[in-house]
Motif scaffolding. Structure first.
Motif, PDB file in Angstrom:
ATOM      1  N   ILE A 188      42.701  28.994  46.062  1.00 22.89           N
ATOM      2  CA  ILE A 188      42.857  29.608  44.735  1.00 22.89           C
ATOM      3  C   ILE A 188      41.489  29.924  44.127  1.00 22.89           C
ATOM      4  CG2 ILE A 188      45.122  28.671  44.197  1.00 22.89           C
ATOM      5  CD1 ILE A 188      43.723  26.454  42.620  1.00 22.89           C
ATOM      6  N   GLU A 189      40.541  30.240  44.982  1.00 22.33           N
ATOM      7  CA  GLU A 189      39.195  30.597  44.522  1.00 22.33           C
ATOM      8  C   GLU A 189      39.120  32.100  44.290  1.00 22.33           C
ATOM      9  OE1 GLU A 189      36.207  29.113  47.117  1.00 22.33           O
ATOM     10  OE2 GLU A 189      36.888  27.029  46.991  1.00 22.33           O
ATOM     11  N   PHE A 190      38.737  32.471  43.068  1.00 20.15           N
ATOM     12  CA  PHE A 190      38.614  33.875  42.698  1.00 20.15           C
ATOM     13  C   PHE A 190      37.147  34.226  42.492  1.00 20.15           C
ATOM     14  CE2 PHE A 190      42.695  32.365  40.987  1.00 20.15           C
ATOM     15  CZ  PHE A 190      43.568  33.260  41.585  1.00 20.15           C
ATOM     16  N   PRO A 191      36.722  35.410  42.916  1.00 20.80           N
ATOM     17  CA  PRO A 191      35.331  35.812  42.710  1.00 20.80           C
ATOM     18  C   PRO A 191      35.050  36.156  41.252  1.00 20.80           C
ATOM     19  CG  PRO A 191      36.560  37.618  43.663  1.00 20.80           C
ATOM     20  CD  PRO A 191      37.491  36.435  43.637  1.00 20.80           C
ATOM     21  N   ASP A 192      33.812  36.086  40.886  1.00 21.21           N
ATOM     22  CA  ASP A 192      33.394  36.507  39.552  1.00 21.21           C
ATOM     23  C   ASP A 192      33.749  37.981  39.371  1.00 21.21           C
ATOM     24  OD1 ASP A 192      31.075  37.842  37.790  1.00 21.21           O
ATOM     25  OD2 ASP A 192      31.384  35.778  37.138  1.00 21.21           O
ATOM     26  N   LEU A 193      34.328  38.313  38.236  1.00 18.70           N
ATOM     27  CA  LEU A 193      34.782  39.688  38.007  1.00 18.70           C
ATOM     28  C   LEU A 193      33.627  40.685  38.014  1.00 18.70           C
ATOM     29  CD1 LEU A 193      37.527  39.055  35.316  1.00 18.70           C
ATOM     30  CD2 LEU A 193      37.880  39.922  37.631  1.00 18.70           C
ATOM     31  N   GLY A 194      32.447  40.226  37.670  1.00 20.34           N
ATOM     32  CA  GLY A 194      31.292  41.118  37.694  1.00 20.34           C
ATOM     33  C   GLY A 194      30.844  41.501  39.081  1.00 20.34           C
ATOM     34  N   SER A 195      31.398  40.834  40.095  1.00 17.80           N
ATOM     35  CA  SER A 195      30.981  41.088  41.477  1.00 17.80           C
ATOM     36  C   SER A 195      31.922  42.010  42.228  1.00 17.80           C
ATOM     37  CB  SER A 195      30.859  39.759  42.233  1.00 17.80           C
ATOM     38  OG  SER A 195      32.140  39.194  42.478  1.00 17.80           O
ATOM     39  N   ILE A 196      33.021  42.445  41.587  1.00 15.06           N
ATOM     40  CA  ILE A 196      33.976  43.298  42.295  1.00 15.06           C
ATOM     41  C   ILE A 196      34.134  44.642  41.578  1.00 15.06           C
ATOM     42  CG2 ILE A 196      35.228  41.324  43.230  1.00 15.06           C
ATOM     43  CD1 ILE A 196      37.454  41.861  41.219  1.00 15.06           C
ATOM     44  N   ASP A 197      34.441  45.658  42.370  1.00 14.47           N
ATOM     45  CA  ASP A 197      34.579  47.018  41.845  1.00 14.47           C
ATOM     46  C   ASP A 197      36.015  47.514  41.873  1.00 14.47           C
ATOM     47  OD1 ASP A 197      31.600  47.763  41.565  1.00 14.47           O
ATOM     48  OD2 ASP A 197      31.746  46.998  43.618  1.00 14.47           O
ATOM     49  N   MET A 198      36.892  46.753  42.535  1.00 18.63           N
ATOM     50  CA  MET A 198      38.307  47.086  42.553  1.00 18.63           C
ATOM     51  C   MET A 198      39.093  45.823  42.898  1.00 18.63           C
ATOM     52  SD  MET A 198      40.527  49.823  44.865  1.00 18.63           S
ATOM     53  CE  MET A 198      39.530  51.216  44.368  1.00 18.63           C
ATOM     54  N   LEU A 199      40.270  45.684  42.270  1.00 17.50           N
ATOM     55  CA  LEU A 199      41.157  44.554  42.543  1.00 17.50           C
ATOM     56  C   LEU A 199      42.501  45.105  43.002  1.00 17.50           C
ATOM     57  CD1 LEU A 199      41.645  41.448  42.406  1.00 17.50           C
ATOM     58  CD2 LEU A 199      42.502  41.817  40.084  1.00 17.50           C
ATOM     59  N   ILE A 200      42.977  44.595  44.131  1.00 19.17           N
ATOM     60  CA  ILE A 200      44.269  45.026  44.672  1.00 19.17           C
ATOM     61  C   ILE A 200      45.148  43.785  44.794  1.00 19.17           C
ATOM     62  CG2 ILE A 200      45.443  46.149  46.593  1.00 19.17           C
ATOM     63  CD1 ILE A 200      42.568  47.397  47.177  1.00 19.17           C
ATOM     64  N   ILE A 201      46.334  43.842  44.206  1.00 22.06           N
ATOM     65  CA  ILE A 201      47.234  42.687  44.159  1.00 22.06           C
ATOM     66  C   ILE A 201      48.454  43.005  45.007  1.00 22.06           C
ATOM     67  CG2 ILE A 201      48.360  41.027  42.635  1.00 22.06           C
ATOM     68  CD1 ILE A 201      46.776  42.519  40.311  1.00 22.06           C
ATOM     69  N   MET A 202      48.622  42.253  46.080  1.00 22.84           N
ATOM     70  CA  MET A 202      49.666  42.558  47.049  1.00 22.84           C
ATOM     71  C   MET A 202      51.013  41.957  46.649  1.00 22.84           C
ATOM     72  SD  MET A 202      47.713  44.402  48.747  1.00 22.84           S
ATOM     73  CE  MET A 202      49.103  45.022  49.704  1.00 22.84           C
ATOM     74  N   GLY A 203      52.020  42.181  47.505  1.00 20.73           N
ATOM     75  CA  GLY A 203      53.360  41.699  47.245  1.00 20.73           C
ATOM     76  C   GLY A 203      53.589  40.292  47.761  1.00 20.73           C
ATOM     77  N   GLY A 204      54.848  39.862  47.682  1.00 18.04           N
ATOM     78  CA  GLY A 204      55.229  38.541  48.150  1.00 18.04           C
ATOM     79  C   GLY A 204      56.657  38.235  47.750  1.00 18.04           C
ATOM     80  N   PRO A 205      57.322  37.329  48.454  1.00 18.56           N
ATOM     81  CA  PRO A 205      58.729  37.048  48.179  1.00 18.56           C
ATOM     82  C   PRO A 205      58.978  36.160  46.968  1.00 18.56           C
ATOM     83  CG  PRO A 205      57.944  35.692  49.991  1.00 18.56           C
ATOM     84  CD  PRO A 205      56.825  36.633  49.640  1.00 18.56           C
ATOM     85  N   MET A 206      57.954  35.540  46.435  1.00 15.31           N
ATOM     86  CA  MET A 206      58.147  34.669  45.279  1.00 15.31           C
ATOM     87  C   MET A 206      58.275  35.492  43.988  1.00 15.31           C
ATOM     88  SD  MET A 206      54.874  35.011  46.354  1.00 15.31           S
ATOM     89  CE  MET A 206      54.606  33.557  47.364  1.00 15.31           C
ATOM     90  N   SER A 207      58.708  34.829  42.917  1.00  7.10           N
ATOM     91  CA  SER A 207      58.786  35.462  41.604  1.00  7.10           C
ATOM     92  C   SER A 207      57.569  35.064  40.784  1.00  7.10           C
ATOM     93  CB  SER A 207      60.066  35.015  40.882  1.00  7.10           C
ATOM     94  OG  SER A 207      60.041  35.405  39.514  1.00  7.10           O
ATOM     95  N   VAL A 208      57.177  35.921  39.857  1.00  5.17           N
ATOM     96  CA  VAL A 208      56.094  35.549  38.943  1.00  5.17           C
ATOM     97  C   VAL A 208      56.498  34.358  38.079  1.00  5.17           C
ATOM     98  CG1 VAL A 208      55.284  37.937  38.831  1.00  5.17           C
ATOM     99  CG2 VAL A 208      56.782  37.080  37.040  1.00  5.17           C
ATOM    100  N   ASN A 209      57.807  34.089  38.005  1.00  5.15           N
ATOM    101  CA  ASN A 209      58.316  32.987  37.193  1.00  5.15           C
ATOM    102  C   ASN A 209      58.349  31.658  37.945  1.00  5.15           C
ATOM    103  OD1 ASN A 209      58.972  34.794  34.973  1.00  5.15           O
ATOM    104  ND2 ASN A 209      60.696  35.503  36.217  1.00  5.15           N
ATOM    105  N   ASP A 210      57.897  31.647  39.198  1.00 11.13           N
ATOM    106  CA  ASP A 210      57.970  30.445  40.031  1.00 11.13           C
ATOM    107  C   ASP A 210      56.745  29.557  39.894  1.00 11.13           C
ATOM    108  OD1 ASP A 210      60.442  31.143  41.029  1.00 11.13           O
ATOM    109  OD2 ASP A 210      59.668  32.017  42.885  1.00 11.13           O
ATOM    110  N   GLU A 211      56.257  29.383  38.681  1.00 10.28           N
ATOM    111  CA  GLU A 211      55.032  28.605  38.495  1.00 10.28           C
ATOM    112  C   GLU A 211      55.219  27.130  38.847  1.00 10.28           C
ATOM    113  OE1 GLU A 211      53.612  29.335  34.549  1.00 10.28           O
ATOM    114  OE2 GLU A 211      52.905  31.353  35.041  1.00 10.28           O
TER     115      GLU A 211
END
Length: 234
Positions: free
Chosen positions: A37-60
């Motif tokens: 669950i390590e995310f890069p510093d936002l200042g170091s990226i020029d584009m973010l792509i968020i892929m799919g998955g079988p879980m729900s966003v509500n499955d916290e």
């Protein structure tokens, strides 16, 4: 230039997006949330792509990292990072901006057409009049505040939306290749039950190569749009 993608399961990767990024000269990095669950510093990226998955966003409760991921996405939007969200990725964008994600009236699995939604804003992405795209979803979402609906379909009203100049959520999959279609069928075939908008496995996998080429080309156009005039491809 660095593009970072968020991956939720091993069998839903970049698909055709990888070739576009490589051709455009991006360095490609990832957070594989099923491992880290390590995310890069936002200042170091020029584009973010968020892929799919079988879980729900509500499955916290099952996937506690979802809360951290939503915070990261929300901060990326605030920072002006160009973003594309695919399927679960689109739902994560919507939810991170305060919109509800909930079961759609119909599950939509297979190849079905989408239609563009006319807008008065010339700064929104324009989809073709009609194109068959690959779907695999059972949930939908309310449009995020300040967003614009840019595509719809018979089974699902909110198929695509745009936030600002460079954030697009796609409920459907334009990155799908024949290999990635086989992978999701292999891992999720238990969802292939009878339904008005659920195709059988053999029908899904019988799509001709030209159909994959068409959606992959459209994904390239979406990437061109989101990356903006400063992208290496312009």
């Amino acid at each position: 230039m660095r593009a970072h993608y968020l991956q939720h399961v091993p069998f839903e990767g970049l698909g055709s997006v990888e070739a576009w990024l490589e051709h455009a000269g991006y360095e490609i990095t990832s957070t594989q949330l099923y491992k880290s669950i390590e995310f890069p510093d936002l200042g170091s990226i020029d584009m973010l792509i968020i892929m799919g998955g079988p879980m729900s966003v509500n499955d916290e409760d099952k996937f506690p990292w979802l809360e951290l991921e939503k915070t990261y996405i929300r901060n990326a939007i605030k920072a002006g990072v160009p973003i594309i969200g695919v399927c679960l990725g689109a739902q994560l964008i919507a939810n991170s901006l305060g919109s509800k994600v909930f079961p759609n009236a119909e599950k939509e699995i297979g190849w079905f057409p989408i239609q563009p939604v006319a807008t008065a804003d010339e700064a929104t992405f324009q989809f073709p009049e009609e194109i068959n795209v690959f779907h695999w979803h059972g949930e939908t979402f309310d449009l995020p505040p300040g967003s614009v609906r840019i595509a719809s379909s018979s089974a699902c009203r909110n198929q695509a939306f745009q936030v600002g100049a460079n954030v697009i959520g796609l409920q459907f999959h334009l990155e799908t290749t024949s290999d990635s279609a086989q992978a999701i069928v292999t891992n999720c075939r238990d969802e292939l039950v009878e339904g008005e908008f659920i195709q059988a496995e053999d029908q899904i996998l019988a799509a001709p190569l030209e159909q994959y080429k068409a959606i992959n080309k459209l994904m390239g156009t979406v990437l061109d749009f989101v990356s903006g005039p400063n992208s290496p491809v312009h």
